[in-house]
Design a protein around this motif. Structure first.
Motif, PDB file in Angstrom:
ATOM      1  N   LEU A   1       7.312  15.130 -13.453  1.00  0.00           N
ATOM      2  CA  LEU A   1       7.295  14.333 -12.059  1.00  0.00           C
ATOM      3  C   LEU A   1       7.011  12.904 -12.841  1.00  0.00           C
ATOM      4  O   LEU A   1       5.936  12.949 -13.611  1.00  0.00           O
ATOM      5  N   THR A   2       7.531  12.044 -12.170  1.00  0.00           N
ATOM      6  CA  THR A   2       6.877  10.650 -12.492  1.00  0.00           C
ATOM      7  C   THR A   2       5.823  10.361 -11.735  1.00  0.00           C
ATOM      8  O   THR A   2       5.340  11.075 -10.548  1.00  0.00           O
TER       9      THR A   2
ATOM     10  N   LYS B   1       5.115   8.107  -9.383  1.00  0.00           N
ATOM     11  CA  LYS B   1       5.518   8.117  -7.895  1.00  0.00           C
ATOM     12  C   LYS B   1       6.057   9.545  -7.389  1.00  0.00           C
ATOM     13  O   LYS B   1       5.469   9.694  -6.021  1.00  0.00           O
ATOM     14  N   HIS B   2       6.519  10.445  -8.019  1.00  0.00           N
ATOM     15  CA  HIS B   2       6.761  11.673  -7.415  1.00  0.00           C
ATOM     16  C   HIS B   2       5.346  12.354  -7.126  1.00  0.00           C
ATOM     17  O   HIS B   2       5.174  12.899  -6.078  1.00  0.00           O
ATOM     18  N   ARG B   3       4.381  12.145  -8.205  1.00  0.00           N
ATOM     19  CA  ARG B   3       2.927  12.911  -8.065  1.00  0.00           C
ATOM     20  C   ARG B   3       2.399  12.476  -6.672  1.00  0.00           C
ATOM     21  O   ARG B   3       1.762  13.068  -6.007  1.00  0.00           O
ATOM     22  N   GLU B   4       2.386  11.195  -6.790  1.00  0.00           N
ATOM     23  CA  GLU B   4       1.722  10.365  -5.471  1.00  0.00           C
ATOM     24  C   GLU B   4       2.301  10.974  -3.880  1.00  0.00           C
ATOM     25  O   GLU B   4       1.491  11.104  -3.221  1.00  0.00           O
ATOM     26  N   LEU B   5       3.275  10.861  -3.964  1.00  0.00           N
ATOM     27  CA  LEU B   5       4.250  11.522  -2.767  1.00  0.00           C
ATOM     28  C   LEU B   5       3.847  12.962  -2.577  1.00  0.00           C
ATOM     29  O   LEU B   5       3.693  13.241  -1.516  1.00  0.00           O
ATOM     30  N   LEU B   6       3.912  13.782  -3.535  1.00  0.00           N
ATOM     31  CA  LEU B   6       3.772  15.234  -3.390  1.00  0.00           C
ATOM     32  C   LEU B   6       2.206  15.495  -3.069  1.00  0.00           C
ATOM     33  O   LEU B   6       2.256  16.493  -2.168  1.00  0.00           O
ATOM     34  N   PHE B   7       1.354  14.637  -3.282  1.00  0.00           N
ATOM     35  CA  PHE B   7      -0.014  14.896  -2.705  1.00  0.00           C
ATOM     36  C   PHE B   7      -0.523  14.124  -1.340  1.00  0.00           C
ATOM     37  O   PHE B   7      -1.503  14.244  -1.085  1.00  0.00           O
ATOM     38  N   SER B   8       0.479  13.162  -1.153  1.00  0.00           N
ATOM     39  CA  SER B   8       0.184  12.530   0.245  1.00  0.00           C
ATOM     40  C   SER B   8       0.855  12.723   1.178  1.00  0.00           C
ATOM     41  O   SER B   8       0.622  12.581   2.514  1.00  0.00           O
ATOM     42  N   LYS B   9       1.850  13.374   1.036  1.00  0.00           N
ATOM     43  CA  LYS B   9       3.334  13.845   2.224  1.00  0.00           C
ATOM     44  C   LYS B   9       2.752  15.011   2.935  1.00  0.00           C
ATOM     45  O   LYS B   9       2.095  15.844   2.623  1.00  0.00           O
ATOM     46  N   GLU B  10       2.994  15.097   4.185  1.00  0.00           N
ATOM     47  CA  GLU B  10       2.805  16.418   4.856  1.00  0.00           C
ATOM     48  C   GLU B  10       4.086  17.124   5.030  1.00  0.00           C
ATOM     49  O   GLU B  10       5.207  16.461   5.206  1.00  0.00           O
ATOM     50  N   PHE B  11       4.142  18.474   4.636  1.00  0.00           N
ATOM     51  CA  PHE B  11       5.317  18.883   4.561  1.00  0.00           C
ATOM     52  C   PHE B  11       5.638  19.939   5.790  1.00  0.00           C
ATOM     53  O   PHE B  11       4.409  20.444   6.165  1.00  0.00           O
ATOM     54  N   LYS B  12       6.821  20.351   5.930  1.00  0.00           N
ATOM     55  CA  LYS B  12       7.023  21.125   7.145  1.00  0.00           C
ATOM     56  C   LYS B  12       8.018  22.260   6.892  1.00  0.00           C
ATOM     57  O   LYS B  12       8.762  22.041   6.124  1.00  0.00           O
ATOM     58  N   ILE B  13       7.579  23.798   7.523  1.00  0.00           N
ATOM     59  CA  ILE B  13       8.204  24.674   6.908  1.00  0.00           C
ATOM     60  C   ILE B  13       9.565  24.723   7.752  1.00  0.00           C
ATOM     61  O   ILE B  13       9.681  24.532   8.806  1.00  0.00           O
ATOM     62  N   ASP B  14      10.706  24.960   6.956  1.00  0.00           N
ATOM     63  CA  ASP B  14      12.021  25.351   7.271  1.00  0.00           C
ATOM     64  C   ASP B  14      12.142  26.436   8.139  1.00  0.00           C
ATOM     65  O   ASP B  14      11.372  27.562   8.194  1.00  0.00           O
ATOM     66  N   ALA B  15      13.383  26.515   8.906  1.00  0.00           N
ATOM     67  CA  ALA B  15      13.560  27.965   9.466  1.00  0.00           C
ATOM     68  C   ALA B  15      13.983  28.970   8.597  1.00  0.00           C
ATOM     69  O   ALA B  15      13.847  30.164   8.720  1.00  0.00           O
ATOM     70  N   HIS B  16      14.309  28.623   7.281  1.00  0.00           N
ATOM     71  CA  HIS B  16      14.581  29.644   6.140  1.00  0.00           C
ATOM     72  C   HIS B  16      13.266  29.998   5.581  1.00  0.00           C
ATOM     73  O   HIS B  16      12.798  29.170   4.554  1.00  0.00           O
ATOM     74  N   ASN B  17      12.436  31.012   6.188  1.00  0.00           N
ATOM     75  CA  ASN B  17      11.281  31.394   5.541  1.00  0.00           C
ATOM     76  C   ASN B  17      11.472  32.919   5.781  1.00  0.00           C
ATOM     77  O   ASN B  17      11.691  33.523   6.798  1.00  0.00           O
ATOM     78  N   ASN B  18      10.854  33.700   4.771  1.00  0.00           N
ATOM     79  CA  ASN B  18      10.871  35.025   4.685  1.00  0.00           C
ATOM     80  C   ASN B  18       9.942  35.533   3.524  1.00  0.00           C
ATOM     81  O   ASN B  18       9.273  34.865   2.836  1.00  0.00           O
TER      82      ASN B  18
ATOM     83  N   LEU C   1      10.976  24.256   2.568  1.00  0.00           N
ATOM     84  CA  LEU C   1      10.359  23.066   3.218  1.00  0.00           C
ATOM     85  C   LEU C   1      11.421  22.089   3.720  1.00  0.00           C
ATOM     86  O   LEU C   1      12.545  21.895   2.910  1.00  0.00           O
ATOM     87  N   LYS C   2      11.184  21.512   5.096  1.00  0.00           N
ATOM     88  CA  LYS C   2      12.319  20.725   5.696  1.00  0.00           C
ATOM     89  C   LYS C   2      12.460  19.292   4.871  1.00  0.00           C
ATOM     90  O   LYS C   2      13.487  18.919   4.541  1.00  0.00           O
ATOM     91  N   ASN C   3      11.375  19.026   4.364  1.00  0.00           N
ATOM     92  CA  ASN C   3      11.230  17.663   3.990  1.00  0.00           C
ATOM     93  C   ASN C   3      12.061  17.568   2.381  1.00  0.00           C
ATOM     94  O   ASN C   3      12.002  18.524   1.671  1.00  0.00           O
ATOM     95  N   LYS C   4      12.962  16.579   2.351  1.00  0.00           N
ATOM     96  CA  LYS C   4      13.654  16.231   1.200  1.00  0.00           C
ATOM     97  C   LYS C   4      12.581  15.517   0.214  1.00  0.00           C
ATOM     98  O   LYS C   4      11.584  14.582   0.671  1.00  0.00           O
ATOM     99  N   PHE C   5      12.585  15.790  -1.132  1.00  0.00           N
ATOM    100  CA  PHE C   5      11.805  15.308  -2.184  1.00  0.00           C
ATOM    101  C   PHE C   5      12.734  14.769  -3.112  1.00  0.00           C
ATOM    102  O   PHE C   5      13.797  15.178  -3.266  1.00  0.00           O
ATOM    103  N   PRO C   6      12.339  13.593  -3.603  1.00  0.00           N
ATOM    104  CA  PRO C   6      13.270  12.739  -4.442  1.00  0.00           C
ATOM    105  C   PRO C   6      13.589  13.743  -5.762  1.00  0.00           C
ATOM    106  O   PRO C   6      12.520  14.370  -6.219  1.00  0.00           O
ATOM    107  N   PRO C   7      14.440  14.075  -6.156  1.00  0.00           N
ATOM    108  CA  PRO C   7      15.167  14.659  -7.450  1.00  0.00           C
ATOM    109  C   PRO C   7      14.492  14.223  -8.605  1.00  0.00           C
ATOM    110  O   PRO C   7      14.199  12.840  -8.384  1.00  0.00           O
TER     111      PRO C   7
END
Length: 300
Positions: A188-189, A191-208, A214-220
């Motif tokens: 991870l760069t 920028k990736h790391r900063e985003l990873l620990f500052s962003k709020e993530f939301k659970i997708d319908a695909h969970n079991n 997770l619903k949020n797209k993250f930079p590849p």
């Protein structure tokens, strides 16, 4: 007396789970076990059972159960508004049930998964040293309407204690899930790391039980695939398309995406009590906390 319980309606993905099927990952067999181990262990502790005994796990919608013999029961985890014979009962409190008593549930109030413990545990099918349901290992993947589940018999005249425990609401409402760095975290760069620990993530319908997307797209990231490597419950993978997937108790033993983070076991339990559209942040565990956790694990 048959010491059975009859399933009148199955609810949503109701299954029997213990603390997992350990020692078979080399053969491709997942660990499985209760999604929220904290609540499963609590159920057995309140009944003075061995904590490893199997319990019934219910997801979002509870089943309807007819008891065909006497038993002591307790419900932990998510509050699904439980009733015995139409009368409301409390969570985390032991009750005596007798022949023809019916346990039912209302609307979900908190959490996502409820655990039913019975005195002496469930005497269901044991495969590979575990009672945990898993398709391809046990004959059933989930409890179904019409099933009769064998439960342990109890001594005549055995009555529940009046003790009750209050579970911290943070277990269901925690917004920060503790993680450690995964094997490919260094890809991870900044920028990736900063985003990873500052962003709020939301659970997708695909969970079991296998995993939570997770619903949020993250930079590849560059080199978005790896040689197939080990995954365990709590492993967080990042796909080439920018999708974050959190492995849960029934997860496969290997995967081909970078493993950027790893949930602590406490965090897995907390995530298991979240559902679609619930949100949270990742909180990186400090080295001091990590070492302290290791020390506690090996204490007598």
């Amino acid at each position: 007396m048959d010491n059975n319980m009859l399933i009148l309606s199955e609810g949503m993905h109701t299954s029997i789970q213990d603390l997992g099927r350990k020692g078979y990952r080399a053969f491709g067999v997942p660990i499985s076990g209760a999604m929220d181990k904290y609540s499963a262990i609590l159920a057995n502790k309140l009944l003075n059972n061995d904590e490893k005994l199997p319990v019934m796990e219910m997801t979002l919608i509870g089943p309807k159960i007819l008891f065909e013999d006497n038993s002591l029961i307790v419900l932990t985890g998510a509050d699904m508004a439980p009733h015995i014979n139409g009368e409301a009962i409390q969570m985390n409190f032991v009750y005596k049930v007798t022949t023809s008593d019916v346990l039912s549930f209302g609307n979900l109030k908190t959490g996502a998964r409820t655990y039913l413990g019975v005195k002496g545990g469930f005497l269901t099918e044991e495969k590979l040293n575990s009672f945990s349901y898993y398709e391809g290992v046990t004959s059933k993947e989930k409890v179904q309407k019409g099933d009769r589940l064998k439960i342990a018999s109890i001594e005549a005249g055995l009555n529940p204690s009046s003790s009750k425990i209050k579970v911290k609401s943070a277990h269901f409402k925690e917004k920060k899930l503790e993680v450690t760095k995964g094997p490919e975290f260094n890809r991870l760069t900044k920028k990736h790391r900063e985003l990873l620990f500052s962003k709020e993530f939301k659970i997708d319908a695909h969970n079991n039980r296998m995993g939570y997307q997770l619903k949020n797209k993250f930079p590849p990231i560059k080199n978005g695939e790896i040689i197939t490597s080990t995954t365990i419950p709590g492993t967080i993978q990042l796909t080439p398309s920018g999708k974050l997937i959190i492995m849960m108790r029934d997860c496969p033993t290997t995967g081909g995406y970078p493993r950027i983070l790893q949930l602590t076991d406490i965090a897995i339990n907390q995530l298991a009590q979240k559902k679609e559209n619930d949100s949270f942040k990742f909180d990186l565990e400090s080295s001091f906390d990590f070492l302290g956790r290791l020390v506690n694990r090996f204490k007598d």
